[in-house]
Design a protein around this motif. Structure first.
Motif, mmCIF file in Angstrom:
data_model
loop_
_atom_site.group_PDB
_atom_site.id
_atom_site.type_symbol
_atom_site.label_atom_id
_atom_site.label_comp_id
_atom_site.label_asym_id
_atom_site.label_seq_id
_atom_site.Cartn_x
_atom_site.Cartn_y
_atom_site.Cartn_z
ATOM 1 N N ARG A 34 0.823 -1.209 0.000
ATOM 2 C CA ARG A 34 0.000 0.000 0.000
ATOM 3 C C ARG A 34 0.860 1.263 0.000
ATOM 4 O O ARG A 34 0.735 2.123 -0.873
ATOM 5 N N ASP A 35 1.745 1.361 1.006
ATOM 6 C CA ASP A 35 2.511 2.599 1.164
ATOM 7 C C ASP A 35 3.527 2.812 0.048
ATOM 8 O O ASP A 35 3.649 3.917 -0.481
ATOM 9 N N MET A 36 4.249 1.750 -0.292
ATOM 10 C CA MET A 36 5.308 1.908 -1.289
ATOM 11 C C MET A 36 4.785 1.756 -2.714
ATOM 12 O O MET A 36 4.900 2.685 -3.517
ATOM 13 N N VAL A 37 4.221 0.612 -3.026
ATOM 14 C CA VAL A 37 3.861 0.329 -4.416
ATOM 15 C C VAL A 37 2.694 1.198 -4.886
ATOM 16 O O VAL A 37 2.765 1.796 -5.958
ATOM 17 N N VAL A 38 1.636 1.304 -4.099
ATOM 18 C CA VAL A 38 0.469 2.062 -4.558
ATOM 19 C C VAL A 38 0.641 3.563 -4.343
ATOM 20 O O VAL A 38 0.653 4.345 -5.290
ATOM 21 N N ILE A 39 0.793 3.974 -3.082
ATOM 22 C CA ILE A 39 0.853 5.410 -2.781
ATOM 23 C C ILE A 39 2.164 6.022 -3.260
ATOM 24 O O ILE A 39 2.171 7.095 -3.878
ATOM 25 N N GLY A 40 3.277 5.359 -2.998
ATOM 26 C CA GLY A 40 4.577 5.876 -3.434
ATOM 27 C C GLY A 40 4.662 6.025 -4.941
ATOM 28 O O GLY A 40 5.158 7.028 -5.456
ATOM 29 N N THR A 41 4.160 5.035 -5.655
ATOM 30 C CA THR A 41 4.175 5.111 -7.115
ATOM 31 C C THR A 41 3.273 6.236 -7.608
ATOM 32 O O THR A 41 3.633 6.967 -8.540
ATOM 33 N N ALA A 42 2.114 6.417 -6.987
ATOM 34 C CA ALA A 42 1.215 7.513 -7.376
ATOM 35 C C ALA A 42 1.883 8.871 -7.168
ATOM 36 O O ALA A 42 1.782 9.767 -8.018
ATOM 37 N N ILE A 43 2.584 9.024 -6.061
ATOM 38 C CA ILE A 43 3.299 10.278 -5.790
ATOM 39 C C ILE A 43 4.376 10.501 -6.851
ATOM 40 O O ILE A 43 4.539 11.616 -7.371
ATOM 41 N N ASN A 44 5.106 9.451 -7.195
ATOM 42 C CA ASN A 44 6.158 9.582 -8.210
ATOM 43 C C ASN A 44 5.595 9.912 -9.581
ATOM 44 O O ASN A 44 6.171 10.719 -10.313
ATOM 45 N N LEU A 45 4.485 9.299 -9.927
ATOM 46 C CA LEU A 45 3.851 9.619 -11.210
ATOM 47 C C LEU A 45 3.375 11.071 -11.234
ATOM 48 O O LEU A 45 3.503 11.757 -12.259
ATOM 49 N N ALA A 46 2.862 11.550 -10.109
ATOM 50 C CA ALA A 46 2.394 12.941 -10.031
ATOM 51 C C ALA A 46 3.557 13.924 -10.165
ATOM 52 O O ALA A 46 3.441 14.927 -10.891
ATOM 53 N N THR A 47 4.671 13.651 -9.495
ATOM 54 C CA THR A 47 5.806 14.576 -9.604
ATOM 55 C C THR A 47 6.419 14.528 -11.000
ATOM 56 O O THR A 47 6.867 15.554 -11.516
ATOM 57 N N THR A 48 6.436 13.350 -11.618
ATOM 58 C CA THR A 48 6.938 13.248 -12.987
ATOM 59 C C THR A 48 6.046 14.024 -13.947
ATOM 60 O O THR A 48 6.533 14.776 -14.797
ATOM 61 N N ALA A 49 4.734 13.868 -13.811
ATOM 62 C CA ALA A 49 3.800 14.608 -14.669
ATOM 63 C C ALA A 49 3.947 16.107 -14.466
ATOM 64 O O ALA A 49 3.970 16.878 -15.439
ATOM 65 N N ALA A 50 4.066 16.527 -13.218
ATOM 66 C CA ALA A 50 4.225 17.957 -12.932
ATOM 67 C C ALA A 50 5.512 18.499 -13.537
ATOM 68 O O ALA A 50 5.534 19.615 -14.089
ATOM 69 N N SER A 51 6.579 17.713 -13.479
ATOM 70 C CA SER A 51 7.846 18.184 -14.056
ATOM 71 C C SER A 51 7.753 18.280 -15.577
ATOM 72 O O SER A 51 8.319 19.207 -16.184
ATOM 73 N N LEU A 52 7.028 17.366 -16.188
ATOM 74 C CA LEU A 52 6.838 17.446 -17.642
ATOM 75 C C LEU A 52 5.988 18.658 -18.025
ATOM 76 O O LEU A 52 6.256 19.311 -19.042
ATOM 77 N N VAL A 53 5.006 18.980 -17.216
ATOM 78 C CA VAL A 53 4.186 20.175 -17.448
ATOM 79 C C VAL A 53 5.060 21.421 -17.337
ATOM 80 O O VAL A 53 4.942 22.354 -18.153
ATOM 81 N N LEU A 54 5.930 21.454 -16.363
ATOM 82 C CA LEU A 54 6.832 22.603 -16.208
ATOM 83 C C LEU A 54 7.748 22.755 -17.422
ATOM 84 O O LEU A 54 7.972 23.872 -17.900
ATOM 85 N N LEU A 55 8.274 21.637 -17.895
ATOM 86 C CA LEU A 55 9.119 21.696 -19.089
ATOM 87 C C LEU A 55 8.334 22.179 -20.301
ATOM 88 O O LEU A 55 8.821 23.006 -21.076
ATOM 89 N N ALA A 56 7.110 21.682 -20.449
ATOM 90 C CA ALA A 56 6.264 22.089 -21.583
ATOM 91 C C ALA A 56 5.908 23.565 -21.494
ATOM 92 O O ALA A 56 5.725 24.224 -22.523
ATOM 93 N N ALA A 57 5.838 24.080 -20.276
ATOM 94 C CA ALA A 57 5.519 25.497 -20.083
ATOM 95 C C ALA A 57 6.734 26.392 -20.289
ATOM 96 O O ALA A 57 6.618 27.615 -20.214
ATOM 97 N N GLY A 58 7.881 25.778 -20.517
ATOM 98 C CA GLY A 58 9.078 26.561 -20.800
ATOM 99 C C GLY A 58 9.898 26.937 -19.582
ATOM 100 O O GLY A 58 10.804 27.766 -19.689
ATOM 101 N N LEU A 59 9.594 26.357 -18.432
ATOM 102 C CA LEU A 59 10.398 26.652 -17.251
ATOM 103 C C LEU A 59 11.767 25.996 -17.383
ATOM 104 O O LEU A 59 11.930 25.014 -18.112
ATOM 105 N N PRO A 60 12.747 26.508 -16.659
ATOM 106 C CA PRO A 60 14.108 25.959 -16.767
ATOM 107 C C PRO A 60 14.179 24.503 -16.309
ATOM 108 O O PRO A 60 13.423 24.063 -15.432
ATOM 109 N N LEU A 61 15.094 23.768 -16.899
ATOM 110 C CA LEU A 61 15.299 22.369 -16.568
ATOM 111 C C LEU A 61 15.548 22.145 -15.073
ATOM 112 O O LEU A 61 14.989 21.204 -14.503
ATOM 113 N N PRO A 62 16.366 22.973 -14.400
ATOM 114 C CA PRO A 62 16.571 22.746 -12.964
ATOM 115 C C PRO A 62 15.263 22.777 -12.151
ATOM 116 O O PRO A 62 15.112 22.016 -11.200
ATOM 117 N N ALA A 63 14.323 23.618 -12.536
ATOM 118 C CA ALA A 63 13.036 23.668 -11.830
ATOM 119 C C ALA A 63 12.260 22.372 -12.041
ATOM 120 O O ALA A 63 11.696 21.804 -11.099
#
Length: 111
Positions: A34-63
């Motif tokens: 539950r904690d690692m595979v389900v919730i942890g993976t969901a958190i990682n997918l959310a941060t990955t998606a958010a970082s891709l949105v930031l890149l698509a919006a033209g924000l700097p790579l470090p952000a």
């Protein structure tokens, strides 16, 4: 507190959540699945998606990288909590849980 009792419920607060997992008070199956595979993976997918949105919006790579790796401390915590809990519990599946946690950490960090 009995071993296996989850003191990480909302009334215990965030500190109780982390303490219960670090001390091995949460059942290993729940911690891993539950904690690692389900919730942890969901958190990682959310941060990955958010970082891709930031890149698509033209924000700097470090952000974008900062957002992508924001979950890394939590991922490390979960991996070590599973490792410690499996080590304390012993048994035939302990090593499998430990290796599963390491594999999950590698995949979660790269994706």
């Amino acid at each position: 507190m009995e071993a296996g009792e989850d003191i990480g419920h909302p009334k215990a607060g965030l500190a109780g959540f982390f303490a219960a997992r670090w001390r091995g008070n949460v059942p290993l199956k729940r911690l891993f699945w539950r904690d690692m595979v389900v919730i942890g993976t969901a958190i990682n997918l959310a941060t990955t998606a958010a970082s891709l949105v930031l890149l698509a919006a033209g924000l700097p790579l470090p952000a974008a990288l900062a957002v992508h790796f924001a979950a890394l401390p939590y991922n490390l915590f979960l991996t070590f909590a599973v490792w410690r809990t499996a080590e304390r519990r012993g048994g035939g599946t302990a090593f499998a849980y430990q290796m599963g946690a390491v594999f999950w950490l590698i995949v979660a960090t790269l994706i």
